[in-house]
Design a protein around this motif. Structure first.
Motif, PDB file in Angstrom:
ATOM      1  N   LEU A 116       0.830  -1.206   0.000  1.00 18.78           N
ATOM      2  CA  LEU A 116       0.000   0.000   0.000  1.00 18.78           C
ATOM      3  C   LEU A 116       0.865   1.257   0.000  1.00 18.78           C
ATOM      4  O   LEU A 116       0.569   2.226  -0.713  1.00 18.78           O
ATOM      5  N   ALA A 117       1.943   1.251   0.779  1.00 20.59           N
ATOM      6  CA  ALA A 117       2.843   2.401   0.793  1.00 20.59           C
ATOM      7  C   ALA A 117       3.497   2.584  -0.576  1.00 20.59           C
ATOM      8  O   ALA A 117       3.689   3.719  -1.036  1.00 20.59           O
ATOM      9  N   TYR A 118       3.835   1.488  -1.234  1.00 16.78           N
ATOM     10  CA  TYR A 118       4.429   1.551  -2.565  1.00 16.78           C
ATOM     11  C   TYR A 118       3.472   2.199  -3.561  1.00 16.78           C
ATOM     12  O   TYR A 118       3.872   3.022  -4.387  1.00 16.78           O
ATOM     13  N   VAL A 119       2.188   1.834  -3.465  1.00 19.39           N
ATOM     14  CA  VAL A 119       1.187   2.403  -4.379  1.00 19.39           C
ATOM     15  C   VAL A 119       0.936   3.873  -4.063  1.00 19.39           C
ATOM     16  O   VAL A 119       0.762   4.702  -4.966  1.00 19.39           O
ATOM     17  N   LEU A 120       0.938   4.223  -2.765  1.00 17.51           N
ATOM     18  CA  LEU A 120       0.604   5.588  -2.361  1.00 17.51           C
ATOM     19  C   LEU A 120       1.760   6.570  -2.487  1.00 17.51           C
ATOM     20  O   LEU A 120       1.531   7.789  -2.486  1.00 17.51           O
ATOM     21  N   TYR A 121       2.976   6.067  -2.576  1.00 16.44           N
ATOM     22  CA  TYR A 121       4.127   6.970  -2.503  1.00 16.44           C
ATOM     23  C   TYR A 121       4.126   8.062  -3.582  1.00 16.44           C
ATOM     24  O   TYR A 121       4.442   9.223  -3.272  1.00 16.44           O
ATOM     25  N   PRO A 122       3.809   7.763  -4.856  1.00 18.81           N
ATOM     26  CA  PRO A 122       3.762   8.857  -5.841  1.00 18.81           C
ATOM     27  C   PRO A 122       2.774   9.961  -5.449  1.00 18.81           C
ATOM     28  O   PRO A 122       3.044  11.152  -5.656  1.00 18.81           O
TER      29      PRO A 122
ATOM     30  N   ARG B  71       8.945  19.316   6.811  1.00 15.35           N
ATOM     31  CA  ARG B  71       8.524  18.307   7.774  1.00 15.35           C
ATOM     32  C   ARG B  71       7.004  18.255   7.880  1.00 15.35           C
ATOM     33  O   ARG B  71       6.406  17.169   7.898  1.00 15.35           O
ATOM     34  N   LEU B  72       6.343  19.430   7.929  1.00 16.27           N
ATOM     35  CA  LEU B  72       4.878  19.459   7.998  1.00 16.27           C
ATOM     36  C   LEU B  72       4.255  18.895   6.728  1.00 16.27           C
ATOM     37  O   LEU B  72       3.229  18.206   6.789  1.00 16.27           O
ATOM     38  N   GLY B  73       4.875  19.190   5.594  1.00 15.73           N
ATOM     39  CA  GLY B  73       4.346  18.668   4.333  1.00 15.73           C
ATOM     40  C   GLY B  73       4.334  17.155   4.308  1.00 15.73           C
ATOM     41  O   GLY B  73       3.346  16.531   3.914  1.00 15.73           O
ATOM     42  N   ARG B  74       5.426  16.539   4.759  1.00 21.70           N
ATOM     43  CA  ARG B  74       5.498  15.074   4.782  1.00 21.70           C
ATOM     44  C   ARG B  74       4.504  14.493   5.787  1.00 21.70           C
ATOM     45  O   ARG B  74       3.817  13.504   5.498  1.00 21.70           O
ATOM     46  N   MET B  75       4.419  15.110   6.974  1.00 18.51           N
ATOM     47  CA  MET B  75       3.522  14.579   7.994  1.00 18.51           C
ATOM     48  C   MET B  75       2.065  14.714   7.596  1.00 18.51           C
ATOM     49  O   MET B  75       1.286  13.751   7.686  1.00 18.51           O
ATOM     50  N   LEU B  76       1.665  15.913   7.128  1.00 18.62           N
ATOM     51  CA  LEU B  76       0.267  16.120   6.747  1.00 18.62           C
ATOM     52  C   LEU B  76      -0.109  15.282   5.538  1.00 18.62           C
ATOM     53  O   LEU B  76      -1.230  14.767   5.453  1.00 18.62           O
ATOM     54  N   SER B  77       0.822  15.126   4.618  1.00 17.41           N
ATOM     55  CA  SER B  77       0.552  14.280   3.459  1.00 17.41           C
ATOM     56  C   SER B  77       0.349  12.831   3.886  1.00 17.41           C
ATOM     57  O   SER B  77      -0.589  12.161   3.425  1.00 17.41           O
ATOM     58  N   GLY B  78       1.220  12.333   4.777  1.00 15.51           N
ATOM     59  CA  GLY B  78       1.075  10.959   5.245  1.00 15.51           C
ATOM     60  C   GLY B  78      -0.245  10.730   5.962  1.00 15.51           C
ATOM     61  O   GLY B  78      -0.931   9.737   5.714  1.00 15.51           O
TER      62      GLY B  78
ATOM     63  N   LEU C  81      -1.995  -1.983  12.918  1.00 15.62           N
ATOM     64  CA  LEU C  81      -0.547  -2.016  12.749  1.00 15.62           C
ATOM     65  C   LEU C  81      -0.149  -1.618  11.337  1.00 15.62           C
ATOM     66  O   LEU C  81       0.804  -0.839  11.140  1.00 15.62           O
ATOM     67  N   ALA C  82      -0.880  -2.124  10.350  1.00 14.64           N
ATOM     68  CA  ALA C  82      -0.551  -1.833   8.953  1.00 14.64           C
ATOM     69  C   ALA C  82      -0.642  -0.339   8.649  1.00 14.64           C
ATOM     70  O   ALA C  82       0.185   0.208   7.912  1.00 14.64           O
ATOM     71  N   LEU C  83      -1.640   0.343   9.211  1.00 13.22           N
ATOM     72  CA  LEU C  83      -1.794   1.776   8.955  1.00 13.22           C
ATOM     73  C   LEU C  83      -0.612   2.565   9.520  1.00 13.22           C
ATOM     74  O   LEU C  83      -0.120   3.508   8.881  1.00 13.22           O
TER      75      LEU C  83
ATOM     76  N   TYR D 101       2.196   4.737   7.274  1.00  3.88           N
ATOM     77  CA  TYR D 101       2.563   6.131   7.556  1.00  3.88           C
ATOM     78  C   TYR D 101       4.081   6.293   7.609  1.00  3.88           C
ATOM     79  O   TYR D 101       4.657   7.179   6.960  1.00  3.88           O
ATOM     80  N   TYR D 102       4.752   5.433   8.353  1.00  2.00           N
ATOM     81  CA  TYR D 102       6.198   5.574   8.491  1.00  2.00           C
ATOM     82  C   TYR D 102       6.936   5.125   7.230  1.00  2.00           C
ATOM     83  O   TYR D 102       8.037   5.619   6.946  1.00  2.00           O
ATOM     84  N   ALA D 103       6.336   4.220   6.474  1.00  2.00           N
ATOM     85  CA  ALA D 103       6.948   3.837   5.199  1.00  2.00           C
ATOM     86  C   ALA D 103       6.906   4.993   4.211  1.00  2.00           C
ATOM     87  O   ALA D 103       7.850   5.198   3.438  1.00  2.00           O
ATOM     88  N   LEU D 104       5.809   5.758   4.218  1.00  2.00           N
ATOM     89  CA  LEU D 104       5.723   6.926   3.345  1.00  2.00           C
ATOM     90  C   LEU D 104       6.773   7.971   3.728  1.00  2.00           C
ATOM     91  O   LEU D 104       7.405   8.583   2.861  1.00  2.00           O
ATOM     92  N   LEU D 105       6.964   8.166   5.035  1.00  2.00           N
ATOM     93  CA  LEU D 105       7.908   9.179   5.486  1.00  2.00           C
ATOM     94  C   LEU D 105       9.366   8.739   5.282  1.00  2.00           C
ATOM     95  O   LEU D 105      10.210   9.556   4.884  1.00  2.00           O
ATOM     96  N   ASP D 106       9.655   7.479   5.568  1.00  2.00           N
ATOM     97  CA  ASP D 106      11.046   7.027   5.581  1.00  2.00           C
ATOM     98  C   ASP D 106      11.375   6.053   4.457  1.00  2.00           C
ATOM     99  O   ASP D 106      12.483   5.493   4.443  1.00  2.00           O
ATOM    100  N   GLY D 107      10.438   5.827   3.525  1.00  2.66           N
ATOM    101  CA  GLY D 107      10.692   4.889   2.435  1.00  2.66           C
ATOM    102  C   GLY D 107      11.911   5.231   1.592  1.00  2.66           C
ATOM    103  O   GLY D 107      12.764   4.356   1.333  1.00  2.66           O
ATOM    104  N   PRO D 108      12.062   6.482   1.146  1.00  2.00           N
ATOM    105  CA  PRO D 108      13.252   6.819   0.345  1.00  2.00           C
ATOM    106  C   PRO D 108      14.557   6.569   1.088  1.00  2.00           C
ATOM    107  O   PRO D 108      15.537   6.106   0.498  1.00  2.00           O
ATOM    108  N   ALA D 109      14.585   6.888   2.378  1.00  3.24           N
ATOM    109  CA  ALA D 109      15.797   6.642   3.168  1.00  3.24           C
ATOM    110  C   ALA D 109      16.096   5.143   3.242  1.00  3.24           C
ATOM    111  O   ALA D 109      17.263   4.729   3.208  1.00  3.24           O
ATOM    112  N   PHE D 110      15.051   4.316   3.332  1.00  4.69           N
ATOM    113  CA  PHE D 110      15.246   2.868   3.379  1.00  4.69           C
ATOM    114  C   PHE D 110      15.821   2.358   2.061  1.00  4.69           C
ATOM    115  O   PHE D 110      16.719   1.500   2.048  1.00  4.69           O
TER     116      PHE D 110
END
Length: 346
Positions: free
Chosen positions: A36-42, A66-73, A163-165, A169-178
Motif C-alpha cells: 500500500l505504501a508503494y502504491v501511495l508513494y507517488p 517536515r509538515l508537508g510530509r507529515m500532513l501528506s502521510g 498495525l498496517a496503517l 505512515y512511516y513507510a511513506l515518510l522514511d521509504g526513500p531513506a530505506f
C-alpha cells in the motif's frame, strides 16, 4: 573471512531469524502495508510538495518540509481508510456471512429448480443443497479454521489493520531513506544494485497495476452484471471472480457463465440471455483490451505464472497473498534477468 566477520555474519543470521519469528504472526499485514505504501508513494510526493508550496513564506523551509510530509502521510492514511479499508472490511464481512450461510445449508439459490432440471435431463437425483453446503464448509475450514475461527480471525484482522496503517505512515515518510540504505548496504557493485532496484520497481508496478488491478476491475464489472441480473450473494461471487479473473480470457467466466445458465434454468430466460451477452461483450472485453493497455510493458510475466503466484500466495500468507505471490515471482524474474545481463556465466 576472519573470525570477526564469521561471528558477525552468524549474529546477523540469528537476529534475522529472531526478527522473522517476532513479526511472523502479522507478516501478511506487514507485507500489505509495504504494498500500500508503494502504491501511495507517488501521491505522497505530489501532495507533500503541494502542502510545502502552500506553507511557503509562512514558516521556515525545514518546518514546511517536515509538515508537508507529515500532513501528506496523515491525509493519505485517512483516504486509505475511507477508500480501501472500510469498503474492504464491508466486503469481507459480507463474504464471511454468505460463506458461513452456505456452509450451514442456507442459500438464496433456487436449489429445487436446479435439482429438478438435472433430474429431467439426466434422470438422476442430485442433492445440490448438500453439495453447496459441503463446499462452503470446506472453504470455511480452509480460510478460517472453522466457523468458530471467524471471530478470532476478525479480532486478529482488526489488530493487524491498525498495525498496517502505522507502518504505511512511516513507510511513506522514511521509504526513500530505506531504499538509499539498501543501495548503500548492498554488497553488489553500485551499477548492478541500481539496475536490480529499477527492475524490481518496474516488475512490481507491472504486476500490481497491470494484472491485479485489471482483475479486480473485471470482477467489479462482472459483479455489477450479476447484481443487475438478480443473482444472490453477489459480493461472495464477486470476491471469487476477483481471484479467478487473474486467469486471462476464461477466469471470470467460471462464475458469470454458470450464473447465466442458472437464470435460464429457473425460467428467467431474458435475464440469463442478457447476462450472457453482457459477459461476452463487456466483461470479456475488459480482459482483452484493458490488460494490454494497463500492464507495464517492462513486466513480462506469463499469465499462468501470475495465476500460480496468486493461489500460492493466498495459501501461504492469506488474503494479501493475492498481491504477494505474483510480486514475489516478479522479483525473482527481475533478479534472474539482472544476473543474466550483468554477470558472465561462462
Amino acid at each position: 573471512m576472519n573470525r570477526g566477520q564469521s561471528f558477525l555474519l552468524l549474529l546477523i543470521g540469528a537476529v534475522a531469524l529472531l526478527t522473522l519469528f517476532v513479526i511472523l504472526p502479522f507478516v501478511e499485514y506487514v507485507i500489505a502495508s509495504a504494498i500500500l505504501a508503494y502504491v501511495l508513494y507517488p501521491f505522497h510526493v505530489r501532495l507533500s510538495r503541494a502542502i510545502r508550496r502552500a506553507l511557503a513564506g509562512r514558516v521556515r523551509e525545514s518546518v514546511s518540509r517536515r509538515l508537508g510530509r507529515m500532513l501528506s502521510g496523515i491525509s493519505l492514511i485517512v483516504a486509505s481508510i475511507v477508500a480501501v479499508i472500510l469498503p474492504l472490511a464491508y466486503i469481507s464481512w459480507v463474504f464471511v456471512r454468505d460463506l458461513t450461510a452456505i456452509a450451514r445449508g442456507n442459500t438464496d439459490i433456487d436449489v429445487a429448480a436446479i435439482e429438478a432440471e438435472i433430474a429431467a435431463l439426466t434422470g438422476q437425483t442430485v442433492e445440490v443443497g448438500d453439495v453447496l453446503a459441503t463446499v462452503g464448509q470446506s472453504l470455511v475450514n480452509t480460510l478460517f479454521g472453522g466457523v468458530s475461527g471467524v471471530v478470532t480471525t476478525a479480532l486478529r484482522a482488526s489488530v493487524g489493520l491498525s498495525l498496517a496503517l502505522f507502518l504505511v505512515y512511516y513507510a511513506l515518510l522514511d521509504g526513500p531513506a530505506f531504499v538509499r540504505w539498501i543501495r548503500s548496504t548492498s554488497p553488489l557493485p553500485q551499477e548492478v544494485t541500481a539496475d536490480l532496484v529499477d527492475r524490481v520497481d518496474a516488475m512490481t508496478r507491472g504486476v500490481v497495476i497491470g494484472h491485479i488491478v485489471v482483475a479486480l476491475l473485471q470482477a467489479v464489472i462482472a459483479g455489477v452484471g450479476l447484481w443487475a441480473a438478480g443473482i444472490p450473494n453477489v459480493v461472495f461471487w464477486t470476491f471469487v471472480m476477483a481471484v479467478l479473473a487473474l486467469l486471462p480470457l476464461i477466469g471470470a467466466f467460471f462464475v458469470w457463465g454458470p450464473a447465466a445458465a442458472y437464470l435460464v434454468v429457473i425460467d428467467q430466460t431474458t435475464a440469463g440471455v442478457l447476462l450472457a451477452l453482457y459477459g461476452v461483450f463487456v466483461i470479456a472485453m475488459v480482459d482483452n483490451y484493458a490488460r494490454p493497455f494497463v500492464i507495464d510493458q517492462q513486466a513480462h510475466l506469463n499469465p499462468a505464472v501470475i495465476l500460480l503466484g496468486v493461489f500460492g500466495g493466498i495459501y501461504s500468507v492469506g488474503f494479501t497473498g493475492l498481491f504477494v505471490g505474483p510480486i514475489a515471482i516478479g522479483v525473482l524474474a527481475a533478479t534472474l534477468e539482472t544476473f543474466r545481463e550483468d554477470y558472465d556465466l561462462i
